[in-house]
Design a protein around this motif. Structure first.
Motif, PDB file in Angstrom:
ATOM      1  N   GLU A 102       0.883  -1.076  -0.065  1.00 20.69           N
ATOM      2  CA  GLU A 102      -0.024  -0.150   0.009  1.00 20.69           C
ATOM      3  C   GLU A 102       0.876   1.403  -0.231  1.00 20.69           C
ATOM      4  OE1 GLU A 102      -3.515   2.017   2.536  1.00 20.69           O
ATOM      5  OE2 GLU A 102      -3.144   0.081   2.998  1.00 20.69           O
ATOM      6  N   ASN A 103       0.389   2.108  -0.841  1.00 18.44           N
ATOM      7  CA  ASN A 103       1.078   3.537  -1.035  1.00 18.44           C
ATOM      8  C   ASN A 103       2.454   3.256  -1.605  1.00 18.44           C
ATOM      9  OD1 ASN A 103      -0.985   4.995   0.074  1.00 18.44           O
ATOM     10  ND2 ASN A 103      -0.239   4.440   2.080  1.00 18.44           N
ATOM     11  N   ALA A 104       3.126   2.125  -2.011  1.00 14.44           N
ATOM     12  CA  ALA A 104       4.335   2.052  -2.742  1.00 14.44           C
ATOM     13  C   ALA A 104       4.275   2.199  -4.220  1.00 14.44           C
ATOM     14  CB  ALA A 104       5.022   1.086  -2.144  1.00 14.44           C
ATOM     15  N   GLY A 105       3.591   1.142  -4.688  1.00 18.70           N
ATOM     16  CA  GLY A 105       3.277   1.044  -6.261  1.00 18.70           C
ATOM     17  C   GLY A 105       4.460   0.408  -6.875  1.00 18.70           C
ATOM     18  N   ALA A 106       4.149  -0.159  -8.252  1.00 15.29           N
ATOM     19  CA  ALA A 106       5.167  -0.756  -8.811  1.00 15.29           C
ATOM     20  C   ALA A 106       6.088  -0.256  -9.521  1.00 15.29           C
ATOM     21  CB  ALA A 106       4.133  -1.392 -10.044  1.00 15.29           C
ATOM     22  N   THR A 107       6.259   0.899  -9.346  1.00 13.27           N
ATOM     23  CA  THR A 107       7.429   1.895 -10.017  1.00 13.27           C
ATOM     24  C   THR A 107       8.477   2.030  -9.213  1.00 13.27           C
ATOM     25  OG1 THR A 107       6.278   4.056  -9.461  1.00 13.27           O
ATOM     26  CG2 THR A 107       5.914   3.126 -11.743  1.00 13.27           C
ATOM     27  N   VAL A 108       8.471   1.823  -7.703  1.00 16.34           N
ATOM     28  CA  VAL A 108       9.366   1.700  -6.774  1.00 16.34           C
ATOM     29  C   VAL A 108      10.348   0.890  -7.001  1.00 16.34           C
ATOM     30  CG1 VAL A 108       9.844   2.031  -4.226  1.00 16.34           C
ATOM     31  CG2 VAL A 108       7.697   3.214  -5.093  1.00 16.34           C
ATOM     32  N   ARG A 109      11.382   1.155  -6.924  1.00 16.62           N
ATOM     33  CA  ARG A 109      12.634   0.205  -7.234  1.00 16.62           C
ATOM     34  C   ARG A 109      13.115  -0.545  -5.681  1.00 16.62           C
ATOM     35  NH1 ARG A 109      10.817   0.604 -11.383  1.00 16.62           N
ATOM     36  NH2 ARG A 109      11.666   1.688 -13.351  1.00 16.62           N
ATOM     37  N   ALA A 110      12.254  -1.340  -5.293  1.00 16.74           N
ATOM     38  CA  ALA A 110      12.182  -1.925  -4.014  1.00 16.74           C
ATOM     39  C   ALA A 110      13.456  -2.955  -4.015  1.00 16.74           C
ATOM     40  CB  ALA A 110      11.147  -2.784  -3.674  1.00 16.74           C
ATOM     41  N   THR A 111      13.843  -3.261  -5.088  1.00 20.64           N
ATOM     42  CA  THR A 111      14.893  -4.457  -5.183  1.00 20.64           C
ATOM     43  C   THR A 111      16.130  -3.648  -4.745  1.00 20.64           C
ATOM     44  OG1 THR A 111      15.191  -4.319  -7.500  1.00 20.64           O
ATOM     45  CG2 THR A 111      13.943  -5.986  -6.908  1.00 20.64           C
ATOM     46  N   LYS A 112      16.178  -2.343  -4.988  1.00 22.09           N
ATOM     47  CA  LYS A 112      17.335  -1.626  -4.528  1.00 22.09           C
ATOM     48  C   LYS A 112      17.329  -1.553  -3.107  1.00 22.09           C
ATOM     49  CE  LYS A 112      17.454   1.553  -8.540  1.00 22.09           C
ATOM     50  NZ  LYS A 112      17.709   2.922  -8.973  1.00 22.09           N
ATOM     51  N   VAL A 113      16.232  -1.312  -2.491  1.00 24.78           N
ATOM     52  CA  VAL A 113      16.275  -1.308  -0.898  1.00 24.78           C
ATOM     53  C   VAL A 113      16.441  -2.628  -0.520  1.00 24.78           C
ATOM     54  CG1 VAL A 113      14.604  -1.029   0.962  1.00 24.78           C
ATOM     55  CG2 VAL A 113      14.397   0.479  -1.006  1.00 24.78           C
ATOM     56  N   ARG A 114      15.909  -3.692  -0.941  1.00 21.89           N
ATOM     57  CA  ARG A 114      16.420  -5.013  -0.902  1.00 21.89           C
ATOM     58  C   ARG A 114      17.722  -5.443  -0.899  1.00 21.89           C
ATOM     59  NH1 ARG A 114      17.208 -10.006  -2.021  1.00 21.89           N
ATOM     60  NH2 ARG A 114      16.146 -12.048  -1.521  1.00 21.89           N
ATOM     61  N   ALA A 115      18.253  -4.967  -1.909  1.00 25.78           N
ATOM     62  CA  ALA A 115      19.919  -4.970  -2.029  1.00 25.78           C
ATOM     63  C   ALA A 115      20.616  -4.336  -0.828  1.00 25.78           C
ATOM     64  CB  ALA A 115      20.240  -4.663  -3.554  1.00 25.78           C
ATOM     65  N   ALA A 116      20.007  -3.282  -0.523  1.00 23.99           N
ATOM     66  CA  ALA A 116      20.694  -2.615   0.657  1.00 23.99           C
ATOM     67  C   ALA A 116      20.784  -3.241   2.049  1.00 23.99           C
ATOM     68  CB  ALA A 116      20.226  -1.005   0.526  1.00 23.99           C
TER      69      ALA A 116
END
Length: 130
Positions: A102-116
């Motif tokens: 919720e409130n994130a959206g598919a365009t957010v590069r969550a894999t960058k956060v995951r990698a960090a």
């Protein structure tokens, strides 16, 4: 029989122990010689606590300081809200599907956060819990 029960109890206790040391972790995601994501989070019994971005940067734009990018910053912070108080391994899996957050959206590069986060875990505890 008693010896077998004691052995099973010991093995079960070891299997349920925390995988990561309690404390504060820091990790980064770097691309093109630019630190795009730097994250800090605490782990307590493998649960993510107090995650925050130390850096959130992309193509010369600082999402943490640029008021025009508040929407982008909020989308990334929604990721942190979602993983707070979650087991770190479950949290990492959650970040593969930012469109479901919720409130994130598919365009957010969550894999960058995951990698960090993974970088922080691989680096080990920054400050051990007291």
């Amino acid at each position: 029989m008693k010896k077998l029960l004691v052995l099973l109890t010991l093995v079960g206790g070891i299997a349920s122990a925390a995988e990561y040391r309690n404390g504060t972790y820091r990790g980064v995601f770097v691309s093109g010689q630019e630190t795009q994501v730097e994250i800090q989070f605490d782990l307590k019994n493998d649960k993510v606590e107090k995650p925050k971005f130390r850096t959130l940067f992309y193509k010369g734009e600082d999402f943490l300081k640029n008021k025009e990018l508040e929407k982008n910053k909020a989308q990334y912070e929604a990721l942190l809200t979602k993983i707070t108080n979650e087991n770190v391994d479950k949290a990492m899996e959650t970040l593969y599907s930012p469109g479901d957050i919720e409130n994130a959206g598919a365009t957010v590069r969550a894999t960058k956060v995951r990698a960090a986060i993974k970088n922080g875990l691989n680096s080990g505890v920054y400050t051990p819990a007291k």
